[in-house]
Design a protein around this motif. Structure first.
Motif, PDB file in Angstrom:
ATOM      1  N   ASP A  41       0.820  -1.207   0.000  1.00 56.18           N
ATOM      2  CA  ASP A  41       0.000   0.000   0.000  1.00 56.18           C
ATOM      3  C   ASP A  41       0.860   1.266   0.000  1.00 56.18           C
ATOM      4  O   ASP A  41       0.453   2.297  -0.536  1.00 56.18           O
ATOM      5  N   THR A  42       2.039   1.175   0.601  1.00 54.72           N
ATOM      6  CA  THR A  42       2.912   2.345   0.742  1.00 54.72           C
ATOM      7  C   THR A  42       3.869   2.506  -0.438  1.00 54.72           C
ATOM      8  O   THR A  42       4.096   3.618  -0.915  1.00 54.72           O
ATOM      9  N   LEU A  43       4.415   1.377  -0.901  1.00 57.18           N
ATOM     10  CA  LEU A  43       5.481   1.437  -1.905  1.00 57.18           C
ATOM     11  C   LEU A  43       5.094   0.866  -3.267  1.00 57.18           C
ATOM     12  O   LEU A  43       5.842   1.023  -4.237  1.00 57.18           O
ATOM     13  N   GLY A  44       3.961   0.187  -3.336  1.00 59.57           N
ATOM     14  CA  GLY A  44       3.511  -0.358  -4.615  1.00 59.57           C
ATOM     15  C   GLY A  44       4.507  -1.327  -5.225  1.00 59.57           C
ATOM     16  O   GLY A  44       4.971  -2.260  -4.574  1.00 59.57           O
ATOM     17  N   GLU A  45       4.889  -1.102  -6.484  1.00 58.13           N
ATOM     18  CA  GLU A  45       5.791  -1.997  -7.208  1.00 58.13           C
ATOM     19  C   GLU A  45       7.215  -1.991  -6.658  1.00 58.13           C
ATOM     20  O   GLU A  45       8.044  -2.800  -7.067  1.00 58.13           O
ATOM     21  N   LYS A  46       7.484  -1.092  -5.732  1.00 51.45           N
ATOM     22  CA  LYS A  46       8.810  -1.074  -5.097  1.00 51.45           C
ATOM     23  C   LYS A  46       8.854  -2.026  -3.895  1.00 51.45           C
ATOM     24  O   LYS A  46       9.747  -1.922  -3.042  1.00 51.45           O
ATOM     25  N   SER A  47       7.888  -2.930  -3.840  1.00 50.13           N
ATOM     26  CA  SER A  47       7.866  -3.950  -2.788  1.00 50.13           C
ATOM     27  C   SER A  47       7.690  -5.324  -3.432  1.00 50.13           C
ATOM     28  O   SER A  47       7.043  -5.457  -4.462  1.00 50.13           O
ATOM     29  N   LEU A  48       8.285  -6.325  -2.816  1.00 49.11           N
ATOM     30  CA  LEU A  48       8.213  -7.697  -3.307  1.00 49.11           C
ATOM     31  C   LEU A  48       8.160  -8.640  -2.110  1.00 49.11           C
ATOM     32  O   LEU A  48       8.979  -8.530  -1.194  1.00 49.11           O
ATOM     33  N   ALA A  49       7.203  -9.559  -2.110  1.00 54.23           N
ATOM     34  CA  ALA A  49       7.109 -10.573  -1.055  1.00 54.23           C
ATOM     35  C   ALA A  49       7.798 -11.847  -1.530  1.00 54.23           C
ATOM     36  O   ALA A  49       7.582 -12.283  -2.660  1.00 54.23           O
ATOM     37  N   VAL A  50       8.619 -12.429  -0.662  1.00 56.56           N
ATOM     38  CA  VAL A  50       9.333 -13.651  -1.023  1.00 56.56           C
ATOM     39  C   VAL A  50       9.120 -14.698   0.071  1.00 56.56           C
ATOM     40  O   VAL A  50       9.351 -14.434   1.251  1.00 56.56           O
ATOM     41  N   THR A  51       8.677 -15.871  -0.342  1.00 55.51           N
ATOM     42  CA  THR A  51       8.450 -16.989   0.575  1.00 55.51           C
ATOM     43  C   THR A  51       9.506 -18.054   0.325  1.00 55.51           C
ATOM     44  O   THR A  51       9.744 -18.440  -0.815  1.00 55.51           O
ATOM     45  N   ALA A  52      10.127 -18.511   1.412  1.00 56.83           N
ATOM     46  CA  ALA A  52      11.118 -19.582   1.306  1.00 56.83           C
ATOM     47  C   ALA A  52      10.468 -20.899   1.708  1.00 56.83           C
ATOM     48  O   ALA A  52      10.115 -21.107   2.866  1.00 56.83           O
ATOM     49  N   ALA A  53      10.301 -21.771   0.742  1.00 54.37           N
ATOM     50  CA  ALA A  53       9.723 -23.088   1.009  1.00 54.37           C
ATOM     51  C   ALA A  53      10.839 -24.059   1.377  1.00 54.37           C
ATOM     52  O   ALA A  53      11.936 -23.990   0.841  1.00 54.37           O
ATOM     53  N   SER A  54      10.541 -24.951   2.321  1.00 54.13           N
ATOM     54  CA  SER A  54      11.510 -25.987   2.697  1.00 54.13           C
ATOM     55  C   SER A  54      10.780 -27.102   3.427  1.00 54.13           C
ATOM     56  O   SER A  54       9.563 -27.013   3.671  1.00 54.13           O
ATOM     57  N   GLU A  55      11.511 -28.132   3.808  1.00 52.83           N
ATOM     58  CA  GLU A  55      10.910 -29.263   4.509  1.00 52.83           C
ATOM     59  C   GLU A  55      10.424 -28.878   5.903  1.00 52.83           C
ATOM     60  O   GLU A  55       9.624 -29.595   6.500  1.00 52.83           O
ATOM     61  N   THR A  56      10.898 -27.755   6.425  1.00 51.51           N
ATOM     62  CA  THR A  56      10.470 -27.328   7.766  1.00 51.51           C
ATOM     63  C   THR A  56       9.189 -26.489   7.725  1.00 51.51           C
ATOM     64  O   THR A  56       8.658 -26.115   8.768  1.00 51.51           O
ATOM     65  N   TYR A  57       8.712 -26.204   6.514  1.00 50.60           N
ATOM     66  CA  TYR A  57       7.562 -25.314   6.308  1.00 50.60           C
ATOM     67  C   TYR A  57       6.425 -26.148   5.714  1.00 50.60           C
ATOM     68  O   TYR A  57       6.518 -26.591   4.563  1.00 50.60           O
ATOM     69  N   PRO A  58       5.352 -26.397   6.467  1.00 54.02           N
ATOM     70  CA  PRO A  58       4.275 -27.266   5.970  1.00 54.02           C
ATOM     71  C   PRO A  58       3.705 -26.787   4.637  1.00 54.02           C
ATOM     72  O   PRO A  58       3.504 -25.584   4.425  1.00 54.02           O
ATOM     73  N   GLU A  59       3.427 -27.725   3.748  1.00 58.43           N
ATOM     74  CA  GLU A  59       2.924 -27.385   2.415  1.00 58.43           C
ATOM     75  C   GLU A  59       1.599 -26.643   2.481  1.00 58.43           C
ATOM     76  O   GLU A  59       1.333 -25.754   1.675  1.00 58.43           O
ATOM     77  N   ARG A  60       0.750 -27.001   3.460  1.00 60.29           N
ATOM     78  CA  ARG A  60      -0.537 -26.312   3.587  1.00 60.29           C
ATOM     79  C   ARG A  60      -0.334 -24.823   3.888  1.00 60.29           C
ATOM     80  O   ARG A  60      -1.130 -23.983   3.472  1.00 60.29           O
TER      81      ARG A  60
END
Length: 269
Positions: A41-60
């Motif tokens: 909402d504040t930065l628009g396209e100057k923001s990016l969300a990144v999720t790190a998937a791994s075996e410690t992070y449930p698929e659900r």
């Protein structure tokens, strides 16, 4: 929204504007979802969300995170973190989270540089300062910022504002990686993480939303909020015990202290 909360939100936006462009460490939990929302909402396209998937992070959780981030509108990437390749992490020492966060933030800072963003930010809040958080050292080493902390926001503040913003995560139970279910010193393996994940899935199928299944080799120690104990009818108990024993546990126990975040840290006190 009360005046104090308004001031904190204004401070958060001011901090984000000063950073100019951000890569948000996004897990799909209450805090990172709120941070991603305000950042977009504040930065628009100057923001990016990144999720790190791994075996410690449930698929659900990954599936839910992807759904939530679409409602926010922020651009989103899923990468893979490799903490299980680090023998220091697998040993599961008391500073396990340091090695996990070092792996995560090194990948995020490299991506930040590659994509041309100014800062990596995470969803740590004021309440996190009260708990044992060895991962904070990795955050400092990598120059990661925590705008929610800097704005003085507590978990309760974030839940209230998330509800006002219409985020589906406003009342979501707190998340913790699956490795937190293992006692310090118990080696972390993919097999054990899968057993824990399947055991917690069994509990969710019976309608329990807040829960932990702590892994003590042949013992499964189930943590539920005390108010949920009444849901454990004889039939439900028998089915849970049967299915958890089917996963390899010899004993299935209920922790009478109830659900509490970071109970494995009690041995440190």
């Amino acid at each position: 929204m009360n005046n104090a909360l308004n001031l904190k939100l204004a401070k958060l936006k001011e901090i984000l504007l000063s950073l100019e462009s951000v890569l948000v460490a996004y897990s799909g939990g209450v805090d990172s979802s709120f941070l991603a929302k305000v950042a977009f909402d504040t930065l628009g396209e100057k923001s990016l969300a990144v999720t790190a998937a791994s075996e410690t992070y449930p698929e659900r959780e990954l599936d839910e995170a992807i759904i939530t981030v679409k409602t926010i509108g922020i651009n989103h990437l899923v990468i893979h973190s490799d903490e299980l390749t680090d023998p220091n992490f697998r040993r599961n020492p008391q500073d396990r989270c340091y090695y996990c966060k070092s792996e995560l933030f090194s990948k995020l800072t490299a991506l930040r540089s590659e994509k041309g963003f100014g800062f990596v930010i995470d969803g740590a809040n004021m309440d996190d300062l009260q708990d044992y958080r060895p991962g904070s050292k990795a955050k400092e080493e990598q120059g990661v910022r925590s705008p929610l902390q800097e704005a003085g926001m507590t978990k309760e503040d974030i839940r209230i504002l998330s509800k006002e913003f219409g985020l589906p995560t406003w009342n979501k139970p707190s998340l913790a990686c699956l490795s937190s279910r293992l006692p310090y010193g118990e080696e972390i393996t993919v097999e054990k993480l899968n057993i824990i994940d399947h055991a917690e899935t069994v509990l969710r199928e019976f309608g329990f939303k807040e829960l932990r299944v702590r892994y003590h080799q042949e013992i499964a120690r189930v943590e539920l909020p005390r108010q949920d104990f009444v849901k454990l009818t004889e039939t439900v108990i028998d089915e849970i015990v049967s299915r958890l024993k089917g996963l390899g546990f010899t004993y299935v126990t209920l922790d009478l202290q109830g659900l509490r975040s970071g109970s494995m840290n009690e041995v440190l006190k």
